[in-house]
Enzyme design. Structure first.
Site, short mmCIF file in Angstrom:
data_model
loop_
_atom_site.label_atom_id
_atom_site.label_comp_id
_atom_site.label_asym_id
_atom_site.label_seq_id
_atom_site.Cartn_x
_atom_site.Cartn_y
_atom_site.Cartn_z
N SER A 176 0.84 -1.19 0.00
CA SER A 176 0.00 0.00 0.00
C SER A 176 0.88 1.24 0.00
O SER A 176 1.69 1.42 -0.89
CB SER A 176 -0.96 -0.06 1.19
OG SER A 176 -2.02 0.86 1.04
N ASP A 206 -8.95 -6.78 -3.77
CA ASP A 206 -8.46 -5.53 -3.19
C ASP A 206 -9.35 -4.38 -3.67
O ASP A 206 -9.33 -4.04 -4.86
CB ASP A 206 -7.01 -5.29 -3.60
CG ASP A 206 -6.36 -4.13 -2.86
OD1 ASP A 206 -7.08 -3.23 -2.41
OD2 ASP A 206 -5.11 -4.13 -2.76
N HIS A 218 -6.90 -6.53 0.45
CA HIS A 218 -5.85 -5.52 0.59
C HIS A 218 -5.04 -5.86 1.83
O HIS A 218 -5.38 -5.45 2.94
CB HIS A 218 -6.48 -4.13 0.71
CG HIS A 218 -5.47 -3.03 0.73
ND1 HIS A 218 -4.79 -2.61 -0.39
CD2 HIS A 218 -5.03 -2.23 1.75
CE1 HIS A 218 -3.99 -1.61 -0.08
NE2 HIS A 218 -4.11 -1.37 1.22
#
Length: 368
Positions: free
Chosen positions: A40, A129, A163
């Protein structure tokens, strides 16, 4: 704790009664073949660091990240083009990214691009995600394929993954499709960290459990120009030092956590559970785990406006306009940490073992 949690970050430091952090050890590590990885905001930071310091970085592993300078200093672009692109709000093309990087290299703000050409890259995208959508990782893949030989790139797509960092090292990891704290998910029979490191470094010895080595808690403040909190950096970072690395000669890998994954939010879950340490212990790799901290605008005793409410790494410019270059305050801090690990060896002092007390103290010290 509820009262403390509402205080500005600088004020929190006054209430802290934490374990004293030692200086980052000098371990005579090799520092001209560093590898980096992240998820991320940490994935964006890993790309950023690789491009800016390509003369010392030999490879990068990215989970749910995107192209270099994707946000162009704009939080609006970060949230749109670089996380949830649609319509005309798309990530930059490879030509656009390369043009930007070339201009920065020619002006001396990042390393010459020729140093990227022998790098290796490992990418992972989760089909479930909903935070960083698949087209963003596709754009990152396209940038690398315009820059590196095809065999240097491994792009793994996991349709069911959310995610999160996929790991087999955290016994309390979430289910694979999850996108929830601590953003560490389990996918049986797939050791993502082992595959990442093997692609970047070549064949490895099997991971060992428990890892033979020490987790060191160190003071990040000496590496920051000004106050660490003004760069949204925590006072303390971590490093995993294998037992075989006390006498020098080990490689360095930098692991960048994602938003809401810093120690102030989840304690040592990322440090102990992301899956690096077992591989590092058996392959003489020091793993550096630098740490961010949340920051909400102004803070008591801190006159600089910084808005980083989720403790993300700076990939859109909250800490300054030079965030994506060698002059970025976070970038310079990480580079200085690596340089310190390469200095002549000295003794290592391990951190206290993880436990409820440690996590609580860290959370009280760093979170807001």
């Amino acid at each position: 704790m509820k009262f403390h949690s509402r205080l500005p970050a600088c004020a929190l430091l006054l209430f802290a009664a934490s374990v004293a952090a030692q200086p980052l050890p000098r371990l005579a590590a090799t520092t001209n073949d560093v590898t980096v990885s992240g998820i991320s905001s940490g994935g964006y930071m890993a790309v950023q660091f690789q491009v800016a310091y390509s003369s010392v970085v030999r490879g990068a592993g990215i989970v749910a990240g995107g192209p270099y300078y994707c946000a162009e200093g704009s939080v609006r672009r970060a949230l749109g083009n670089c996380m949830a692109p649609s319509g005309k709000d798309l990530p930059p093309t490879p030509d656009e990214t390369l043009k930007t990087a070339k201009q920065l290299a020619e002006s001396g703000r990042i390393d010459p691009l020729k140093h990227l050409q022998d790098d290796r890259v490992w990418l992972l995208a989760g089909g479930n995600d909903k935070t960083v959508l698949p087209p963003v990782m596709d754009a990152l893949d396209a940038f690398y394929r315009a820059t590196l030989p095809g065999e240097a790139i491994s792009f793994v797509k996991v349709p069911e993954a959310g995610h999160a960092m996929l790991s087999v090292a955290d016994p309390q990891a979430n289910a694979c499709p999850t996108s929830e704290t601590p953003f560490i998910n389990r996918w049986e029979d797939f050791d993502a960290r082992g595959r990442l490191l093997a692609h970047l470094l070549g064949p490895l010895q099997p991971a060992v459990t428990p890892p033979a080595g020490e987790v060191v808690v160190f003071d990040q403040r000496p590496f920051v120009a000004g106050r660490a909190i003004d760069a949204s950096l925590a006072n303390e970072g971590y490093a995993f030092v294998p037992a075989s690395c006390r006498n020098g000669g080990c490689k360095v890998h930098v692991a960048f956590h994602g938003c809401l994954q810093n120690a102030g939010e989840i304690g040592r879950r990322f440090v102990d559970g992301a899956g690096y340490n077992g591989w590092a212990a058996s392959n003489r790799i020091i793993v550096l785990y630098p740490q961010t901290v949340r920051r909400y605008g102004f803070a008591l005793g801190c006159l600089k406006w910084v808005f980083n409410p989720k403790g993300c790494w700076d990939w859109w410019g909250y800490a300054g306009a030079d965030y994506h270059t060698r002059d970025g305050v976070q970038m310079r801090a990480i580079r200085a940490m690596i340089e310190t690990l390469g200095m002549p060896a000295q003794a290592v002092q391990s951190a206290p073992p993880p436990g409820p007390g440690t996590s609580l103290v860290l959370k009280g010290r760093l979170a807001m």
